[in-house]
Design an enzyme around this catalytic site. Sequence first.
Site, PDB file in Angstrom:
ATOM      1  N   GLU A  93       0.862  -1.318  -0.084  1.00 39.65           N
ATOM      2  CA  GLU A  93      -0.070  -0.032   0.059  1.00 39.65           C
ATOM      3  C   GLU A  93       0.685   1.298  -0.005  1.00 39.65           C
ATOM      4  OE1 GLU A  93      -2.220  -3.453   1.307  1.00 39.65           O
ATOM      5  OE2 GLU A  93      -0.226  -2.603   2.193  1.00 39.65           O
ATOM      6  N   HIS A  99     -12.124  -5.963   7.230  1.00 42.28           N
ATOM      7  CA  HIS A  99     -12.943  -5.884   6.276  1.00 42.28           C
ATOM      8  C   HIS A  99     -14.315  -5.143   6.686  1.00 42.28           C
ATOM      9  CE1 HIS A  99     -10.628  -9.649   5.524  1.00 42.28           C
ATOM     10  NE2 HIS A  99     -10.904  -9.139   4.040  1.00 42.28           N
TER      11      HIS A  99
END
Length: 681
Positions: A412, A483
Site C-alpha cells: 500500500e 473488512h
Amino acid sequence: MLKKVEKKYSAKKTPKAELKKWYELMTLGRLLDERAPNYLKQAVGWSYHAPYAGHDGIQLAIGQTFVRGEDHLFPYYRDMLTAVSAGVNAEEIILNGISKATDLASGGRHMSNHFAKPEWNIHNVSSCTGNHTLHAVGVARAMKRYKHKGVAISSQGESSVSEGYVYEAINGASVEKLPVVFVFQDNGYGISVPKRDQTANERVADNFTGFLNLTIIHCDGKDVFDSMSAMDEARKIAIEKSEPVIVHADCVRIGNHSNSDKHEWYRDDAEIAAAKAQDPYPRFRKELLDAKVFTEAELAAVDEAMKKEVLDAHTKAMKAPNPDPASIYDFLYAEAHVSTKYPQGTHNETSEPVKFIDSINGTLKAEFRHNPNTFIWGQDMANKEKGGIFNVSKGMQQEFGIDRVFNGPIAEDFILGTANGFSRFRDDIRVCVEGAEFADYFWPAMEQYIEMSHDYWRSNGAFSPNVVIRLASGGYIGGGLYHSQNLEGSLAAIPGIRIVVPAFADDAAGLLRTAFRSKGPTLFLEPKALYNSKSAMTPVPEDFEVPFGVARTRKEGKDLTVLTYGNTVHMCLEAANRLEAEGFNVEVIDLRSIVPLDVDSIVKSVKKTGRCLIVHEDKVFGGFGGELVGVVNEKAFEYLDAPVKRIGSTNTPVGFNRILEKAILPNTDRIYTGMLDLLKY
C-alpha cells in the site's frame, strides 16, 4: 547485477575548466557547510544542520550528473553539496538554512537543510528518511509512460535503506524496469547506530543482488573521479536500458550526525581522527596540485572568490523577509474545482436510477475520457474481467489500456507513494488509486498519506499531489476484522487532504468528478454495503458535480437535527420516517463531505430545531462525531434545548459473526430510540 565501472575521470584526463568548476563548487559547499552552525550560535536560524563533509565526491557527482530539464532530483537532508552542484546558489542555500520567506524549498515552513528548487525539478523531500525513493520511482514511471528522456535520482543515507518502503521502491522499479538511480551514501552510521545493526552485509546495496533488471555499482564516495565515473555510468544505464541502478558510495562522516548530536558519545578519538584523515576536500585539492593542473596561487584565488560569494549571499539573505504568521493557512488545500451548473450539488434528473457501484464505474470512465492524462492503479485492479476487489473498475483496462489502468503489488505504501511521484511529472496528470482492497488494509500507507497531506503546504504551494484515493470502507457485509473498518475519525485530524463519504449514487458520481477535476489529494470513501443497495440508487445526471464542503438536507424537519453520512444516512431516513408517523418532524442532513465541513448548514439547522443527534458508523469513542459535537456546542450552544447526543459503533473491533456485527454496528432501531430520547428530553 554488480557492475565494475572503469574510472574514466582523473586530474590529467579532465579538462581544466571542468576541474576548476568542480573545485569552486566543492569550496563553496564546504564554506557553507562549516558556516551553517554559526547561524544557530547567533540565534539566527539553521537549527537543524547535518554536515556533509566526508561525502564530497559523491555529492559533487550527483549534482553534476543531474541534467536540468530532463532529470528529477530527490536530495536528502545531508545533500548540501548535491544541491550546490546541481545549481542551487549560496544565497538560496542560506535562505533555506535560516528559514526565510523567500526560501525556494518551503518559505521557512520545512526544516532547514531540506534543499529544493522546484522549477528545476529538485524536489522538496520530507524528514521521513528514505520515503522519497517512492516518489522517485513514481516520477520515473511517468517518464517511461510519456517516453521522456531523463532519470529520477534518489539520494539517501545507507541506514534509511532499512525502511520497508525503500525495498518496495526498489522492487517496484525493477519489476517495471524504470529509469531511476538510487544513491546510497554510506558513512557507516544512522545517527549513532552503526551499520552492523542495520544489515548483515558490509554494503547495504548487496541486499539487492538477487533483484533482476537492477544494476549495482560500488564507488568511493570520497573520491571525486570515481564518483563521477559511477554516476555517469548509472545515468547512462538507467536511460539506455530503462532500468534502475543503485550507486553505493562509501563515504565517511567527519563530524556529528547533526548539530543536535555529539558523536564523541559513541565514537572514540581514534575513529574520529581516522575520519578526518580521509577528508575528500583537501584530498581533491592535493590531487589538482600534484598533477600540476593548478598552482597554489590559482586555487587560493578560487578560495577567496568563494569566500566573497558566501559573504555576499549572507548579506542578501539576512535582509530577506521572515515568513508572515498570517500565511499559515496558505497552501493548506490546493484549488478545488467549482461547479457552475450544480453549485449546491443537487439536481432534478428523472432518468432511470443507477446503482452506487455503477455510478462510480461510469464516472471513472467518463473522467478518463475527459482527461487523457488520468491513470489508475492498485491491487487486483486489472486482470481480464477483474476490476478491483469489488469490480468497481470493471472494463477500464479494456477501454483505456494497460498504460493507464494497471495492477500494483500488495504494498500500500508503494501504491500511494508512487502516485505522489507520478503526479509530479505534469500538472495536468490525475492519479486515482485503490489505496487498499479494503480500507482496513490502508494503514501500511499511512506514512505516505501523511507525506501527501503536507506536500502542498510544505512546498509553499510549489507542488500538490493530484491524487484521488479510493477506499471501500465500512461494515454490514459480515466482513469482521480488516473488512469492516471506518477511517475518517482518525484521518480527519490530519490537515491537507479532503475527505468525502457519499451515501447515494448521484453524490458518488458528483463527488468523484469534483475530486478528479480538483488539484490536491482527496480521500474518497465508498461505503461498500451500498454498492448494490437499492436504497442508494438514484438518477445520475451526465457530468453531475457535487462541491466539497456542501451538505445536503435529505429530509426537512423542525423538531430535531440529525447529522450523518455514509451507510447510516439510510438508517436515519428510515428512523425519521417512522417518527413522522408518530407526529415528529426530524431533519436529516447528509454531510457528504467531512473535510471540508459544511458548518453553516449544520448551525442553521440546529438553530431551527434546538436539538441535535449525530449518527455515524464508526466508533463513538474517538469518532468524527466528537468533532461535530464541538462544532455544535461552539457555534450553536445557546440555541440547544437538549444535550447533543451521538450514536455509532461500540468501542470494540467489528466481529465476524453476524450476531456480533449486529451488536456492534449502529442500526435503524438504535437510531430510532436515540432520536426519540432526544425528542422527549
